[in-house]
Design a protein around this motif. Structure first.
Motif, PDB file in Angstrom:
ATOM      1  N   UNK A 136       0.063   6.725   8.215  1.00 48.89           N
ATOM      2  CA  UNK A 136       0.268   5.343   7.488  1.00 48.89           C
ATOM      3  C   UNK A 136      -1.117   5.324   6.783  1.00 48.89           C
ATOM      4  N   UNK A 137      -2.397   5.748   7.178  1.00 52.29           N
ATOM      5  CA  UNK A 137      -3.333   5.429   6.472  1.00 52.29           C
ATOM      6  C   UNK A 137      -3.316   6.402   5.038  1.00 52.29           C
ATOM      7  N   UNK A 138      -2.968   7.530   5.136  1.00 52.37           N
ATOM      8  CA  UNK A 138      -2.827   8.569   4.351  1.00 52.37           C
ATOM      9  C   UNK A 138      -2.095   8.174   3.283  1.00 52.37           C
ATOM     10  N   UNK A 139      -0.937   7.727   3.767  1.00 50.78           N
ATOM     11  CA  UNK A 139       0.318   7.414   2.776  1.00 50.78           C
ATOM     12  C   UNK A 139      -0.331   6.113   1.672  1.00 50.78           C
ATOM     13  N   UNK A 140      -0.925   5.130   2.334  1.00 43.54           N
ATOM     14  CA  UNK A 140      -1.553   4.090   1.676  1.00 43.54           C
ATOM     15  C   UNK A 140      -2.589   4.536   0.630  1.00 43.54           C
ATOM     16  N   UNK A 141      -3.406   5.537   1.146  1.00 42.23           N
ATOM     17  CA  UNK A 141      -4.502   6.028   0.261  1.00 42.23           C
ATOM     18  C   UNK A 141      -4.100   6.805  -1.009  1.00 42.23           C
ATOM     19  N   UNK A 142      -2.766   7.371  -0.691  1.00 42.11           N
ATOM     20  CA  UNK A 142      -2.293   8.461  -1.607  1.00 42.11           C
ATOM     21  C   UNK A 142      -1.367   7.441  -2.739  1.00 42.11           C
ATOM     22  N   UNK A 143      -1.195   6.130  -2.512  1.00 41.88           N
ATOM     23  CA  UNK A 143      -0.411   5.507  -3.304  1.00 41.88           C
ATOM     24  C   UNK A 143      -1.137   4.176  -3.715  1.00 41.88           C
ATOM     25  N   UNK A 144      -2.696   4.163  -3.734  1.00 41.55           N
ATOM     26  CA  UNK A 144      -3.458   3.228  -3.993  1.00 41.55           C
ATOM     27  C   UNK A 144      -4.278   3.700  -5.080  1.00 41.55           C
ATOM     28  N   UNK A 145      -4.203   2.983  -6.274  1.00 39.75           N
ATOM     29  CA  UNK A 145      -4.868   3.268  -7.638  1.00 39.75           C
ATOM     30  C   UNK A 145      -5.932   2.533  -8.298  1.00 39.75           C
ATOM     31  N   UNK A 146      -7.169   2.813  -8.287  1.00 39.11           N
ATOM     32  CA  UNK A 146      -7.902   1.730  -9.244  1.00 39.11           C
ATOM     33  C   UNK A 146      -7.238   1.930 -10.722  1.00 39.11           C
ATOM     34  N   UNK A 147      -7.239   0.875 -11.473  1.00 43.32           N
ATOM     35  CA  UNK A 147      -6.513   0.752 -12.939  1.00 43.32           C
ATOM     36  C   UNK A 147      -7.403  -0.130 -13.451  1.00 43.32           C
TER      37      UNK A 147
END
Length: 509
Positions: free
Chosen positions: A417-428
């Motif tokens: 779950x942590x990896x999924x969140x990291x993969x779908x979090x972006x600095x914009x």
């Protein structure tokens, strides 16, 4: 030539129709169903066992922090709700109201409401006002403080667009309500309970969360500050999984909670409230379930292991069941997370495949198949739900390593779950990229898109409102200062003005 999609137990798949996939997981796992009362749900035994385990572990955490349980009325006089103007404005549209005390037969034999009440009663949407009225009698002196009370109860919020566990007209929850002599003590309580929720979400539910402040527009009605934990679901939307509110003196003043301080002066107390609900089960589903059904974290599993006996005839049945019973006893003697491992034998008169897939859809961590050949070889055949791995193990080795296997599953679910969140979090950092990130390619049937956008914001409520109107995206939280979210200054991409830090934007439930 296109490869044929693998057949899954749940249809549609997550990537085909996420909302319907969710409903089908709930149904296939036998967690809950819609009730005859519109907007309400029947929580079935497997689903209620999850809630009982959530209650058990959270209750122990509350008591470890000095809290005790009590119970307060379901019905709240309308005048109580009216005392706190901002509070009533926030809940007025969701209130269920009792206006009569009985039913009477009319001329045609139909039952109609009779005995109109002198004052309407609100069916508990939350309990700040009714508990505040009680606390005003309990609190006289600084020696009576702090009051650290929690209640487990049901609440009613008249929702029209409902979804099992996530949003129903009636749901189960706990609500803590505390009273303190100083603002500092109340603020420390607010943060302490948020940390309890975050600990539970990550270490029991295996659901990683971000801790933060709600913006003014997203605060609990009547609160000075609302802290929250926000989790990312597999459709990349945010789920507000728990909240903790610093209420300042607002409710103390409206409910007349006063005490004489050490100097002999009369002053209003400082209060907090905090809660989580059966929504956590929805969060567990959307964090861990896959296209074959539910996946349950072992620390909250109603059962850890199911033994599936395999036999051809009555004589073989007797031998296999005897072996399974002795295996069950060995497994039950093992401990995981400080408790005996929960194991059952499924000897229902069903085909083997039907039983196996039933347990896969329920999400039980481990399935153990035992047949005559396994007995002869002193082995068991094990299916692991989180990875789908299946392998044979010597019986003694399997039993001895079972606690470790369950912990591996718990840890794997959190890491995944942590990896999924990291993969779908972006600095914009630009408005154009932000709008593109949250805009689906297919407006008629939006695909899974977006995620968590870490973006600078100048604090303007007008900017916040415009983004919500344009994209249905909100600021989920202003993160608390920690290593993962240091307060780094920058520029708001929507206004060009200075920003103290990045905040978390997302679509949400």
């Amino acid at each position: 030539m296109c490869a044929k999609a693998a057949k899954t137990a749940i249809s549609p798949r997550r990537d085909e129709d996420y909302p319907e996939w969710y409903q089908q997981v709930v149904k296939a796992a036998d967690l809950a169903e819609n009730s005859p009362v519109r907007g309400c749900m029947v929580i079935k035994p497997w689903g209620y066992s999850l809630w009982e385990n959530i209650q058990r572990d959270l209750d122990a955490m509350f008591k470890a922090t000095g809290h005790v349980n009590a119970y307060f009325p379901l019905f709240i006089p309308k005048s109580f709700i009216e005392k706190e103007a901002e509070h009533v404005e926030g809940f007025a549209k969701e209130c269920a109201v009792v206006t009569h005390s009985r039913l009477a037969a009319d001329g045609s034999g139909r039952l109609v409401p009779a005995g109109e009440l002198e004052e309407p009663l609100i069916v508990r949407p939350t309990s700040e006002t009714i508990i505040g009225a009680t606390y005003s009698k309990w609190v006289q002196s600084y020696r009576d403080l702090p009051i650290l009370v929690n209640q487990w109860a049901n609440v009613v919020r008249w929702e029209m667009r409902t979804r099992l566990f996530l949003r129903t007209a009636e749901f189960l929850w706990q609500e803590g309500h505390t009273v303190h002599a100083t603002a500092e003590e109340a603020e420390a309580e607010t943060r302490k309970m948020l940390d309890v929720y975050a600990d539970f979400a990550e270490n029991y539910m295996a659901m990683p969360v971000i801790r933060g402040h709600k913006t003014a527009s997203e605060r609990f009605p009547g609160a000075v500050d609302t802290l929250c934990i926000e989790a990312m679901m597999q459709d990349r939307k945010a789920l507000q999984a728990g909240t903790s509110h610093f209420l300042g003196q607002n409710f103390a003043k409206s409910c007349n909670i006063q005490f004489q301080n050490e100097a002999g002066q009369l002053q209003h107390a400082w209060t907090t409230s905090w809660g989580v609900s059966t929504r956590l089960i929805g969060g567990m589903i959307m964090t861990h379930a896959d296209d074959d059904g539910m996946v349950v974290p072992p620390r909250l599993a109603p059962q850890h292991v199911v033994i599936l006996p395999i036999y051809r005839d009555p004589a073989q049945r007797a031998e296999v069941l005897a072996y399974c019973e002795s295996l069950k006893a060995e497994i039950a003697a093992q401990r995981f997370d400080g408790r005996p491992i929960l194991v059952s034998i499924d000897d229902r008169d069903l085909r083997g495949g039907e039983k196996t897939w039933g347990w896969i859809k329920k999400g039980i961590p481990l399935r153990v198949e035992v047949g005559a050949r396994d007995i002869a070889e002193g082995k068991v055949f094990v299916g692991r739900r989180d990875t789908g791995e299946k392998a044979a193990f010597p019986r003694a080795e399997f039993v001895a390593t079972l606690p470790r296997k369950l912990q591996e599953i718990q840890d794997n679910l959190l890491a995944r779950a942590k990896k999924f969140r990291a993969d779908n979090t972006r600095e914009i950092d630009t408005k154009e990229e932000f709008y593109e990130f949250f805009t689906p390619k297919n407006k008629e049937k939006p695909e899974v898109h977006g995620g968590f956008a870490l973006c600078h914001w100048n604090g303007s409520p007008e900017v916040e409102a415009q983004i919500k109107a344009d994209l249905n995206v909100t600021i989920r939280c202003v993160p608390l200062d920690d290593e993962a979210f240091p307060p780094t200054p920058g520029t708001c991409p929507f206004t060009g003005e200075p920003s103290a830090r990045r905040v978390v934007f997302a679509k949400s439930y």
